[in-house]
Design an enzyme around this catalytic site. Sequence first.
Site, PDB file in Angstrom:
ATOM      1  N   CYS A   1       0.839  -1.196   0.000  1.00 50.80           N
ATOM      2  CA  CYS A   1       0.000   0.000   0.000  1.00 50.80           C
ATOM      3  C   CYS A   1       0.877   1.251   0.000  1.00 50.80           C
ATOM      4  O   CYS A   1       2.098   1.161   0.097  1.00 50.80           O
ATOM      5  CB  CYS A   1      -0.913   0.017   1.213  1.00 50.80           C
ATOM      6  SG  CYS A   1       0.015   0.153   2.739  1.00 50.80           S
TER       7      CYS A   1
ATOM      8  N   ASP B   1       3.408 -37.028  -4.422  1.00 48.84           N
ATOM      9  CA  ASP B   1       4.677 -37.427  -3.829  1.00 48.84           C
ATOM     10  C   ASP B   1       4.475 -37.293  -2.320  1.00 48.84           C
ATOM     11  O   ASP B   1       3.559 -36.602  -1.879  1.00 48.84           O
ATOM     12  CB  ASP B   1       5.770 -36.477  -4.341  1.00 48.84           C
ATOM     13  CG  ASP B   1       7.017 -36.558  -3.502  1.00 48.84           C
ATOM     14  OD1 ASP B   1       7.497 -37.672  -3.310  1.00 48.84           O
ATOM     15  OD2 ASP B   1       7.496 -35.508  -3.049  1.00 48.84           O
TER      16      ASP B   1
ATOM     17  N   ASP C   1      11.230 -35.994  -8.356  1.00 44.96           N
ATOM     18  CA  ASP C   1       9.871 -35.944  -8.900  1.00 44.96           C
ATOM     19  C   ASP C   1       9.833 -35.279 -10.275  1.00 44.96           C
ATOM     20  O   ASP C   1       8.847 -35.391 -10.993  1.00 44.96           O
ATOM     21  CB  ASP C   1       8.946 -35.140  -7.979  1.00 44.96           C
ATOM     22  CG  ASP C   1       8.782 -35.814  -6.638  1.00 44.96           C
ATOM     23  OD1 ASP C   1       8.675 -37.052  -6.635  1.00 44.96           O
ATOM     24  OD2 ASP C   1       8.767 -35.109  -5.622  1.00 44.96           O
TER      25      ASP C   1
END
Lengths: 741, 56
Positions: free
Chosen positions: A49, A456, A642
């Site tokens: 902001c 996983d 993975d």
Amino acid sequence: MASVEPGLGPDIAATAGLSASAHGDEITAFVRETEDSKAIDLAVEGAHCAACIVKIEDGLQQLEGVKRARLNLSTGRLAVKFTGADATAEQIVGRLEHLGYRARPYQPEAADDPKSDEEKRLLRALGVAGFASANVMLLSISVWAGEGEMSLATITLMHWISGLIALPAVAYAGWPFFKNAIVGVKTRNVNMDLPISLAVLLACGLSIYETALGHGAAYFDAAIMLLFFLLIGRYLDVRLRARAGQAARDLAALQARIAHRIEPDGAIKAVPARDVKPGDLLRIAPGDRMPVDGVITEGRGELDAALVTGETQPQTLEPGGTVYSGMINLNAPLTVKATAARDDSLLAEIARLVEAGEQGRSRYVRYADKAARAYVPGVFIMALVTLIGWLAVTGNVHDAVMNAIAVLIITCPCALALVVPAVQVVASGRLYGEGVLVKSGDALERLAEAKSVVFDKTGTLTLGRPSLINREDISPRALNLAARLARGSRHPISRAVADAAGPGPLADDLQEIAGGGLTGTAEGAVIQFGSASWLGLEKQGQDSDPSVLEAWLLVEGEAPVRFVFADGLRSDAPEAVSGLKAQGLPVELLSGDREAPVAAAAHALGLDRYQAGLKPQDKIARITALNEAGDAPIMVGDGINDAPALATAHVSVSMGTAADISRSAADLVIQGDRLAALPRAVEIARAAKARMMENFALANIYNVIAVPLAVFGLVTPLVAAIAMSASSLVVMANALRLWRA
Amino acid sequence: MTALLWLIPAALALGAAGLLGFFWAMKSGQYDDLDGAAERILIDDDGPIVDDEDEH
């Protein structure tokens, strides 16, 4: 570097080894020299902001030596210019921390980002198209309004002026489409840009011809407006993807990696990890993450490879042992010689598998291209039929050609071309708000089509670090004693004990023995905490199951106490799993970890399908089997192991704290590691698909109305302009409904 | 109809001026931080105006 207090959240703990970069001398590695001063770029968290801007910029400008501080609120980047010693950078970061903002050094992209160049190019094209369509419309409206009153000469003049404005604008603003169309024709892949380019070029060509003849039918307005609308869609699309890409790069910057290089003179210098060259000797302090692959030359210690192999139990490595980037050094200082990713290294193998997976996926055909393939031949046939029909009925060649071209123009690829990007922009924007980054447009389509989910375990469903599970078997005194040792160590097991016990004092004479455990004195007795073998407990006949993560507390003159650990589930894992099941997606678990912890996690989540001890190749095999069975799997993972499975799966999701290679292989990245965002993402993707289908229907309805008009020669420039813009606006408005879905 | 002879060029010139203005704004980095610009307008700036041009 501040030690990690027990009780910090998982995100912080997971990156704890990296947060060293925010402190101490390491920031200076990112200071750049400019002509008359020094500069540093920081990624600031939490500024959102006007008050934040004032606080940060004014706060920094009060520091001595700071010449200028400018915060970019959209990107969260803070550029600071200062004079004096490099160490001023530390004060800057310290000051920001004091003001309440975490800041990390950020290395700007080496060259100009090609994506942002493309964005600027599109924005300029949009400006040109906007200018041209406004001015051409000004002239066209006067022609339409003056129908019957305006002399043919004036109309022709108006058309020439329109053409003079529109033609250069079309050439400039239409280039992004023409370029893609040419590429598409060359590679024999029909895409939506081909009919767009044809419609625009034919409309312009026809208008020039008509104007030259002085007939008074010009489609310059329709052509340039078509480009204007399409460019809006394309610009938003690129901007959104740039924003997602930037957020992904920020995640990478948060893990920015400093390496401590041992210089030839023996001094240790902090350098950005990307500047490390093969052959460099690096100092890896306990708690640091390996910045690059390498071989240990000195030191012996335990390394946490959870991100690399999915295994929770640390590995003990000695000189000559290979380390991979992403491993965390747990307890002993190591000297590592950096190696390039050689062909025989794990990462090179993983990279090959990822590449193979991505090639397989590139065969996916996007909805827009599917539509284009069905649509383009249809339109050409329709135009041909019109040509032949008019020739047969009237024998007038001019009218026949005009009407055939009118069919090509009016079938308006505009609405069709906007169908997909408009929806994707809105959907990706919503997902961005939910903390999910969408890295490619078709990822959403594939997510909506998914029929199963594969998780996983380590670091995805679980926190990727152990926690104490047999607390009820341990007396508070024993836990307290163990914690007095554990608080002084960064080993994940020690951290788990310290977490369980909460803050408190340290033991005296605390020592950490790499590969063994901790020793110290407290309450007047020698206490030891470590592995059974180190403590010599096996000889005493204590059973020790190698598949269980355990440690023993030995207090002088007392019976040993057993501590058992397991990798705890993420708090929102059950919610995510049940959410996905509720959406009709069967869930299964594939892990590289050992059987026992995998079975325990599967049981806790109510998953009956799981496999343990898988190598990256085994994961690919399972994913490929699911792909071939038509079960379109979503793969969710985070580790280096993975990455190939992620690249192979129908659609893949990775965690914000995942290994770099996994994040880049995945289609979607969940920021802040909120697993519960996943069911929400599936929901939004499905809603997006529904909107796309509606939009295709709307575009078709439009064509059903417009094409007969064109075929029978009823299309005037006015009809073309109204029909084209109206259909685009309807499609965009329908896409916007997704904000509230 | 002679009015058109100067009205149309005038309209085009105004449009072109707008386009050039847009290009200038883009080049000077005004589109780099759209969120920041929206918030910065709320900042009360009592201090002297500082030269703030070199954005890169």
